[in-house]
Design an enzyme around this catalytic site. Structure first.
Site, PDB file in Angstrom:
ATOM      1  N   GLY A  45       0.858  -1.180   0.000  1.00 29.73           N
ATOM      2  CA  GLY A  45       0.000   0.000   0.000  1.00 29.73           C
ATOM      3  C   GLY A  45       0.892   1.226   0.000  1.00 29.73           C
ATOM      4  O   GLY A  45       2.080   1.143  -0.331  1.00 29.73           O
ATOM      5  N   LYS A  85       4.313  -7.198   7.968  1.00 29.76           N
ATOM      6  CA  LYS A  85       4.123  -5.880   7.360  1.00 29.76           C
ATOM      7  C   LYS A  85       5.290  -4.994   7.738  1.00 29.76           C
ATOM      8  O   LYS A  85       5.552  -4.792   8.928  1.00 29.76           O
ATOM      9  CB  LYS A  85       2.806  -5.299   7.875  1.00 29.76           C
ATOM     10  CG  LYS A  85       2.484  -3.943   7.317  1.00 29.76           C
ATOM     11  CD  LYS A  85       1.021  -3.628   7.528  1.00 29.76           C
ATOM     12  CE  LYS A  85       0.632  -2.460   6.656  1.00 29.76           C
ATOM     13  NZ  LYS A  85      -0.792  -2.358   6.466  1.00 29.76           N
ATOM     14  N   ASP A 135      -9.621   3.767   9.530  1.00 30.13           N
ATOM     15  CA  ASP A 135      -9.254   3.541   8.128  1.00 30.13           C
ATOM     16  C   ASP A 135      -9.982   2.312   7.569  1.00 30.13           C
ATOM     17  O   ASP A 135      -9.377   1.460   6.929  1.00 30.13           O
ATOM     18  CB  ASP A 135      -7.730   3.387   8.016  1.00 30.13           C
ATOM     19  CG  ASP A 135      -7.230   3.563   6.577  1.00 30.13           C
ATOM     20  OD1 ASP A 135      -7.959   4.157   5.752  1.00 30.13           O
ATOM     21  OD2 ASP A 135      -6.120   3.097   6.284  1.00 30.13           O
TER      22      ASP A 135
HETATM   23  N1  LIG Z   1      -2.701 -10.599   7.426  1.00 29.81           N
HETATM   24  C1  LIG Z   1      -2.688 -10.620   6.089  1.00 29.81           C
HETATM   25  N2  LIG Z   1      -2.779 -11.800   5.423  1.00 29.81           N
HETATM   26  C2  LIG Z   1      -2.774 -11.821   4.063  1.00 29.81           C
HETATM   27  N3  LIG Z   1      -2.703 -10.722   3.288  1.00 29.81           N
HETATM   28  C3  LIG Z   1      -2.602  -9.526   3.889  1.00 29.81           C
HETATM   29  C4  LIG Z   1      -2.589  -9.409   5.309  1.00 29.81           C
HETATM   30  N4  LIG Z   1      -2.484  -8.096   5.622  1.00 29.81           N
HETATM   31  C5  LIG Z   1      -2.450  -7.436   4.442  1.00 29.81           C
HETATM   32  N5  LIG Z   1      -2.500  -8.276   3.401  1.00 29.81           N
HETATM   33  C6  LIG Z   1      -2.479  -7.937   1.964  1.00 29.81           C
HETATM   34  O1  LIG Z   1      -1.493  -6.959   1.731  1.00 29.81           O
HETATM   35  C7  LIG Z   1      -2.065  -5.865   0.999  1.00 29.81           C
HETATM   36  C8  LIG Z   1      -1.301  -4.599   1.310  1.00 29.81           C
HETATM   37  O2  LIG Z   1      -1.638  -4.184   2.585  1.00 29.81           O
HETATM   38  P1  LIG Z   1      -1.415  -2.702   3.076  1.00 29.81           P
HETATM   39  O3  LIG Z   1      -2.118  -2.566   4.386  1.00 29.81           O
HETATM   40  O4  LIG Z   1       0.021  -2.373   3.022  1.00 29.81           O
HETATM   41  O5  LIG Z   1      -2.112  -1.823   1.949  1.00 29.81           O
HETATM   42  P2  LIG Z   1      -3.575  -1.250   1.808  1.00 29.81           P
HETATM   43  O6  LIG Z   1      -4.359  -1.491   3.065  1.00 29.81           O
HETATM   44  O7  LIG Z   1      -4.153  -1.790   0.553  1.00 29.81           O
HETATM   45  O8  LIG Z   1      -3.311   0.283   1.579  1.00 29.81           O
HETATM   46  P3  LIG Z   1      -2.798   1.380   2.636  1.00 29.81           P
HETATM   47  O9  LIG Z   1      -1.373   1.620   2.363  1.00 29.81           O
HETATM   48  O10 LIG Z   1      -3.622   2.583   2.324  1.00 29.81           O
HETATM   49  O11 LIG Z   1      -3.039   0.828   4.022  1.00 29.81           O
HETATM   50  C9  LIG Z   1      -3.522  -5.880   1.457  1.00 29.81           C
HETATM   51  O12 LIG Z   1      -4.381  -5.227   0.586  1.00 29.81           O
HETATM   52  C10 LIG Z   1      -3.811  -7.362   1.548  1.00 29.81           C
HETATM   53  O13 LIG Z   1      -4.179  -7.870   0.288  1.00 29.81           O
HETATM   54 MG   LIG Z   2      -4.025  -2.074   4.848  1.00 29.27          MG
END
Ligand SMILES: Nc1ncnc2c1ncn2[C@@H]1O[C@H](COP(=O)(O)OP(=O)(O)OP(=O)(O)O)[C@@H](O)[C@H]1O
Ligand SMILES: [Mg+2]
Length: 344
Positions: A32, A52, A146
């Site tokens: 993200g 993450k 969020d």
């Molecule tokens: N616990 C998890 N298990 C599997 N996939 C996950 C998990 N957490 C996040 N993801 C995947 O990783 C992606 C990226 O997550 P991230 O939170 O970085 O981005 P986002 O929520 O899409 O955007 P933002 O940066 O605005 O938060 C998510 O959209 C999801 O598909």
């Molecule tokens: Mg996210």
């Protein structure tokens, strides 16, 4: 991969195969605006996790850092079937990281992009699970801030009565409270403004009802295929959240039971005191309205034995064989290469 292959740019091909703290990174899952999420192996316990890694800009921001520490602790303390369990939140080489349950499946953003609007029954089942997670968080004085499709993970459920299991993730990880003008001080985009509540925009105090608003936007999108407000630029979008009435859902999707419009309008009220008091209050009314008489030809029920045939989601098969080559890591992740002999 993971053998330190150099791309033509001279940047390493990824963190895959590397170790970060006591996690071995196996594959990139997604990224993200402020983090990259990897599938990783917790080497101490031998279990797969989602790891993450947060951008270092956030680690340097004291407000974020304090909130990260506090809210990771609170989120980890909430034991709820629809909240992604947090295993550990820590720091290594100037990067904040959070290890949590790996949820196989897809996020709601990907699902909507792939399928478009969902059958009413599916949308309601997903909304109920997110609402239950949010009310549990609110009972711990934790406001998500969020709620958006990218933070709703949809996994395969246990049986035909529960065809999908939904997890909410990313409590307290939003940058929006740090900057709502679109970009942070170093020019990084804060993420989507499609789901942000009016009181978050105007800087008034927020409580659980800001999550009711965002959930309302998400439910609207699952039924309409697009969030309630779409504008050409961020300022116009922020204005719309604060002052424009949301278009009735029935204008965008024909055949909805007639009571659904009023329920969405209440969830999307500009003033928190005009909304539902709780997320379950909202989705309970939604479920009741969805059972009412449809206003048009493509009438749908809310599940049960006469569930319409299209009311199921296709879950992609789990990844098979070696993962495709990962993209290069973002520059800010390079510090974790130090000492591995592959950093540029
Ligand atoms: N616990 C998890 N298990 C599997 N996939 C996950 C998990 N957490 C996040 N993801 C995947 O990783 C992606 C990226 O997550 P991230 O939170 O970085 O981005 P986002 O929520 O899409 O955007 P933002 O940066 O605005 O938060 C998510 O959209 C999801 O598909
Ligand atoms: Mg996210």
């Amino acid at each position: 991969m993971g053998s330190g292959v150099e791309l033509p740019s001279g940047r390493p091909s990824g963190l895959v195969g590397r170790q970060v703290a006591h996690y071995r990174i196996d594959a990139e899952i997604g990224r993200g605006g402020m983090a990259v999420v990897y599938r990783a192996m917790d080497l101490r316990l031998g279990r797969t996790v989602a790891l993450k890694l947060l951008a270092p800009e956030l680690a340097r921001n004291d407000t974020f850092r304090k909130r990260f520490a506090h809210e990771s602790r609170v989120a980890a303390a909430i034991d709820h079937p629809n909240i992604v369990p947090v295993f550990e939140a820590g720091e290594t080489d100037g990067l904040l990281y959070i290890a949590m349950r790996y949820v196989p499946g897809q996020d709601l953003r990907a699902l909507l992009d792939r399928t478009g609007p969902l059958p009413v029954a599916t949308a309601v089942r997903i909304a109920v699970q997110v609402a239950s997670a949010l009310d549990a968080a609110h009972a711990h004085e934790l406001v998500h801030r969020d709620v958006k499709p990218g933070n709703v993970l949809v996994a395969e459920g246990t049986d035909s009565d529960r065809p999908e299991h939904v997890y909410l993730t990313d409590f307290g990880l939003t940058k929006k409270s740090l900057s709502l003008t679109g970009f942070t001080s170093v020019g990084q985009f804060v993420g989507t403004l499609d789901y942000v509540a009016p009181e978050q925009i105007s800087g008034r105090p927020v409580d659980g009802r800001c999550d009711v608003y965002s959930l309302g936007c998400v439910v609207y999108e699952t039924l309409a295929g697009a969030p309630p407000f779409r504008r050409d630029d961020d300022m116009a979008l922020l204005w719309a959240h604060q002052y424009d009435p949301p278009p009735p859902l029935s204008d965008v999707r024909a055949g909805l039971p007639s009571g659904v419009d009023a329920v969405l309008a209440k969830a999307l009220a500009k003033a928190p005191e005009h909304r539902f008091d709780s997320c379950m209050g909202f989705v309970t009314e939604l479920r009741r309205a969805a059972k009412g008489r449809a206003g048009g030809p493509d009438r749908e029920g809310t599940g049960g034995p006469d569930r319409p045939p299209e009311d199921h989601l296709d879950f992609p098969p789990p990844p098979a064989g070696p993962p495709p080559p990962p993209p290069a890591p973002p520059l800010w992740a390079l510090p974790v290469f130090r000492g591995t002999g592959t950093a540029a």
